[in-house]
Each structure stands twice: as structure tokens, then as C-alpha cells.
Design a protein around this motif. Structure first.
Motif, PDB file in Angstrom:
ATOM      1  N   GLN A 151       0.854  -1.181   0.000  1.00 35.97           N
ATOM      2  CA  GLN A 151       0.000   0.000   0.000  1.00 35.97           C
ATOM      3  C   GLN A 151       0.888   1.228   0.000  1.00 35.97           C
ATOM      4  O   GLN A 151       2.016   1.184   0.498  1.00 35.97           O
ATOM      5  N   VAL A 152       0.389   2.322  -0.552  1.00 30.82           N
ATOM      6  CA  VAL A 152       1.125   3.586  -0.491  1.00 30.82           C
ATOM      7  C   VAL A 152       1.176   4.003   0.978  1.00 30.82           C
ATOM      8  O   VAL A 152       0.154   4.179   1.622  1.00 30.82           O
ATOM      9  N   LEU A 153       2.406   4.137   1.487  1.00 36.18           N
ATOM     10  CA  LEU A 153       2.634   4.486   2.887  1.00 36.18           C
ATOM     11  C   LEU A 153       2.966   5.956   3.075  1.00 36.18           C
ATOM     12  O   LEU A 153       2.751   6.508   4.158  1.00 36.18           O
ATOM     13  N   SER A 154       3.550   6.569   2.036  1.00 34.69           N
ATOM     14  CA  SER A 154       3.964   7.968   2.158  1.00 34.69           C
ATOM     15  C   SER A 154       4.038   8.601   0.779  1.00 34.69           C
ATOM     16  O   SER A 154       4.231   7.912  -0.225  1.00 34.69           O
ATOM     17  N   LYS A 155       3.881   9.913   0.765  1.00 32.58           N
ATOM     18  CA  LYS A 155       3.996  10.704  -0.463  1.00 32.58           C
ATOM     19  C   LYS A 155       4.743  11.984  -0.106  1.00 32.58           C
ATOM     20  O   LYS A 155       4.487  12.573   0.944  1.00 32.58           O
ATOM     21  N   GLU A 156       5.646  12.393  -0.989  1.00 30.12           N
ATOM     22  CA  GLU A 156       6.406  13.606  -0.711  1.00 30.12           C
ATOM     23  C   GLU A 156       6.742  14.331  -2.010  1.00 30.12           C
ATOM     24  O   GLU A 156       7.219  13.714  -2.963  1.00 30.12           O
ATOM     25  N   LYS A 157       6.493  15.632  -2.021  1.00 30.43           N
ATOM     26  CA  LYS A 157       6.902  16.482  -3.140  1.00 30.43           C
ATOM     27  C   LYS A 157       8.317  16.974  -2.879  1.00 30.43           C
ATOM     28  O   LYS A 157       8.669  17.307  -1.745  1.00 30.43           O
ATOM     29  N   ASN A 158       9.119  17.018  -3.929  1.00 33.43           N
ATOM     30  CA  ASN A 158      10.498  17.505  -3.848  1.00 33.43           C
ATOM     31  C   ASN A 158      11.254  16.899  -2.664  1.00 33.43           C
ATOM     32  O   ASN A 158      11.705  17.604  -1.764  1.00 33.43           O
ATOM     33  N   PRO A 159      11.391  15.566  -2.667  1.00 33.58           N
ATOM     34  CA  PRO A 159      12.017  14.894  -1.524  1.00 33.58           C
ATOM     35  C   PRO A 159      13.514  15.197  -1.417  1.00 33.58           C
ATOM     36  O   PRO A 159      14.177  15.498  -2.408  1.00 33.58           O
ATOM     37  N   VAL A 160      14.008  15.106  -0.202  1.00 31.89           N
ATOM     38  CA  VAL A 160      15.445  15.178   0.063  1.00 31.89           C
ATOM     39  C   VAL A 160      15.962  13.743   0.032  1.00 31.89           C
ATOM     40  O   VAL A 160      15.371  12.850   0.639  1.00 31.89           O
ATOM     41  N   PHE A 161      17.060  13.515  -0.682  1.00 32.32           N
ATOM     42  CA  PHE A 161      17.659  12.179  -0.768  1.00 32.32           C
ATOM     43  C   PHE A 161      18.701  12.031   0.324  1.00 32.32           C
ATOM     44  O   PHE A 161      19.548  12.900   0.506  1.00 32.32           O
ATOM     45  N   LYS A 162      18.627  10.911   1.056  1.00 33.35           N
ATOM     46  CA  LYS A 162      19.667  10.582   2.035  1.00 33.35           C
ATOM     47  C   LYS A 162      20.294   9.269   1.613  1.00 33.35           C
ATOM     48  O   LYS A 162      19.634   8.237   1.554  1.00 33.35           O
ATOM     49  N   ARG A 187      24.252   4.668   2.037  1.00 36.43           N
ATOM     50  CA  ARG A 187      25.660   4.279   2.220  1.00 36.43           C
ATOM     51  C   ARG A 187      26.437   5.293   3.042  1.00 36.43           C
ATOM     52  O   ARG A 187      27.166   4.930   3.944  1.00 36.43           O
ATOM     53  N   THR A 188      26.301   6.580   2.701  1.00 32.65           N
ATOM     54  CA  THR A 188      27.130   7.614   3.328  1.00 32.65           C
ATOM     55  C   THR A 188      26.377   8.517   4.281  1.00 32.65           C
ATOM     56  O   THR A 188      26.995   9.223   5.070  1.00 32.65           O
ATOM     57  N   GLY A 189      25.043   8.542   4.181  1.00 34.78           N
ATOM     58  CA  GLY A 189      24.262   9.459   4.991  1.00 34.78           C
ATOM     59  C   GLY A 189      24.194  10.864   4.413  1.00 34.78           C
ATOM     60  O   GLY A 189      23.549  11.744   4.968  1.00 34.78           O
ATOM     61  N   GLN A 190      24.869  11.091   3.271  1.00 39.15           N
ATOM     62  CA  GLN A 190      24.874  12.408   2.632  1.00 39.15           C
ATOM     63  C   GLN A 190      23.451  12.798   2.224  1.00 39.15           C
ATOM     64  O   GLN A 190      22.690  11.981   1.728  1.00 39.15           O
ATOM     65  N   LEU A 191      23.110  14.070   2.432  1.00 37.05           N
ATOM     66  CA  LEU A 191      21.814  14.600   2.025  1.00 37.05           C
ATOM     67  C   LEU A 191      21.958  15.370   0.726  1.00 37.05           C
ATOM     68  O   LEU A 191      22.897  16.154   0.571  1.00 37.05           O
ATOM     69  N   ILE A 192      21.032  15.144  -0.201  1.00 31.50           N
ATOM     70  CA  ILE A 192      20.986  15.909  -1.448  1.00 31.50           C
ATOM     71  C   ILE A 192      19.627  16.580  -1.503  1.00 31.50           C
ATOM     72  O   ILE A 192      18.585  15.914  -1.530  1.00 31.50           O
ATOM     73  N   GLU A 193      19.647  17.881  -1.475  1.00 33.64           N
ATOM     74  CA  GLU A 193      18.426  18.682  -1.478  1.00 33.64           C
ATOM     75  C   GLU A 193      17.712  18.566  -2.832  1.00 33.64           C
ATOM     76  O   GLU A 193      18.319  18.157  -3.822  1.00 33.64           O
ATOM     77  N   PRO A 194      16.439  18.955  -2.903  1.00 35.76           N
ATOM     78  CA  PRO A 194      15.730  18.943  -4.186  1.00 35.76           C
ATOM     79  C   PRO A 194      16.478  19.772  -5.228  1.00 35.76           C
ATOM     80  O   PRO A 194      17.110  20.775  -4.898  1.00 35.76           O
ATOM     81  N   GLY A 195      16.425  19.311  -6.457  1.00 37.03           N
ATOM     82  CA  GLY A 195      17.098  20.003  -7.555  1.00 37.03           C
ATOM     83  C   GLY A 195      17.609  19.010  -8.577  1.00 37.03           C
ATOM     84  O   GLY A 195      17.368  17.803  -8.459  1.00 37.03           O
ATOM     85  N   PRO A 196      18.341  19.473  -9.575  1.00 33.06           N
ATOM     86  CA  PRO A 196      18.746  18.612 -10.692  1.00 33.06           C
ATOM     87  C   PRO A 196      19.705  17.484 -10.311  1.00 33.06           C
ATOM     88  O   PRO A 196      19.810  16.504 -11.043  1.00 33.06           O
ATOM     89  N   ASP A 197      20.392  17.577  -9.183  1.00 34.08           N
ATOM     90  CA  ASP A 197      21.317  16.523  -8.770  1.00 34.08           C
ATOM     91  C   ASP A 197      20.669  15.476  -7.874  1.00 34.08           C
ATOM     92  O   ASP A 197      21.309  14.501  -7.502  1.00 34.08           O
ATOM     93  N   ASN A 198      19.407  15.666  -7.513  1.00 26.56           N
ATOM     94  CA  ASN A 198      18.735  14.754  -6.607  1.00 26.56           C
ATOM     95  C   ASN A 198      18.281  13.508  -7.368  1.00 26.56           C
ATOM     96  O   ASN A 198      17.472  13.603  -8.288  1.00 26.56           O
ATOM     97  N   PRO A 199      18.779  12.309  -6.980  1.00 27.42           N
ATOM     98  CA  PRO A 199      18.399  11.088  -7.697  1.00 27.42           C
ATOM     99  C   PRO A 199      16.950  10.665  -7.491  1.00 27.42           C
ATOM    100  O   PRO A 199      16.474   9.775  -8.201  1.00 27.42           O
TER     101      PRO A 199
END
Length: 150
Positions: A64-75, A78-90
Motif C-alpha cells: 500500500q502507499v505508505l507515504s507521499k512527498e513532493k520535492n524529496p530530500v535524498f539521504k 551508504r554515506t548518509g549524505q543529504l541531497i536537497e531537491p534540484g537537478p542533482d537529486n536522484p
């Protein structure tokens, strides 16, 4: 250090005999690398996916769909690095979570590498074109049934 997560929501009322004919649902066919969006038995849309690669296969089953998020932050898991919304966010522009073990999550999301769609390249997630995941995001809600088939 142990992180305690809140319990997952339950959606027992998601589909009943009374609303089954109008309920929106998703059917993922991993062998076809596609997701199909249905309302009842009527096909509304289909989208191309990238799926989990060998050793990181996308789980099959009923979710079931558990969550929905617009412009998510990627964590990075492996490294814990955060990537903010934008063109580099996977994760692209939308996140639709369908599975978790309490630590890791799997879901549908956009991508900054659309050339990889149709391939088995992810760590279990279902990557989509940003325009496609945005359209699908607007059609599903928490509790929407997601069937992932081989």
C-alpha cells in the motif's frame, strides 16, 4: 544507537466491495518494466520504470502507499549524505513510498537519469520520468493498493 520508528499506518478500509469498482490501484509488472494505473478495471495510464538490479531486486507482493512527498530530500543509505531537491537529486521531484523494513524504504520516484529507464539499475526502487511520477502522484493516496508482480 537504535532508532525507534513510529508504527506504520494501517489502511484496512482502502478497498471494500462497495468501492472496488472506483478504487485506484497500481500494478507493477517487473518483467515489462512498467506500472499500470487502474481505476477499478479501467486502465488510466501506464509508465516505464527502472527496477532493482541483481542483488537489490524490487520486492514482489501486495503493498500500500505508505507515504507521499513532493520535492524529496535524498539521504544516501551508504554515506548518509543529504541531497536537497534540484537537478542533482536522484529521487527527482516526487516520492511515493510503498515498502519499508523500518530502516530502508522502497518506492516510486522520479530520476535525474531518465536514460536508464527500462533497465534493472536501482537499489530496489521504481524509478520513473519526473513528469510521469508527478502525474501518478496526483492519482494515488495513502492506502492505494500496489501489486508488484514478477
Amino acid at each position: 544507537m537504535l532508532t525507534i520508528l513510529p508504527p506504520l499506518p494501517t489502511f484496512e478500509h482502502a478497498i471494500t466491495p462497495e468501492n472496488a469498482a472506483i478504487a485506484v490501484r497500481l500494478v507493477v509488472k517487473l518483467s515489462q518494466r512498467r506500472v499500470y494505473l487502474y481505476q477499478g478495471d479501467r486502465l488510466l495510464a501506464k509508465y516505464t520504470l527502472a527496477i532493482g538490479k541483481q542483488g537489490w531486486e524490487t520486492p514482489t507482493g501486495i503493498f500500500q502507499v505508505l507515504s507521499k512527498e513532493k520535492n524529496p530530500v535524498f539521504k544516501s543509505f551508504r554515506t548518509g549524505q543529504l541531497i536537497e531537491p534540484g537537478p542533482d537529486n536522484p529521487l527527482g521531484v516526487r516520492w511515493i513510498g510503498i515498502w519499508t523494513d523500518g530502516k530502508t524504504q522502497i518506492g516510486f520516484h522520479g530520476t535525474n537519469q531518465e536514460e536508464l529507464l527500462g533497465q534493472a539499475v536501482s537499489h530496489g526502487c521504481l524509478r520513473m520520468r519526473n513528469r510521469d511520477v508527478t502525474a501518478m502522484f496526483d492519482q494515488v493516496s495513502l492506502g492505494t493498493i500496489v501489486s508488484v508482480e514478477p
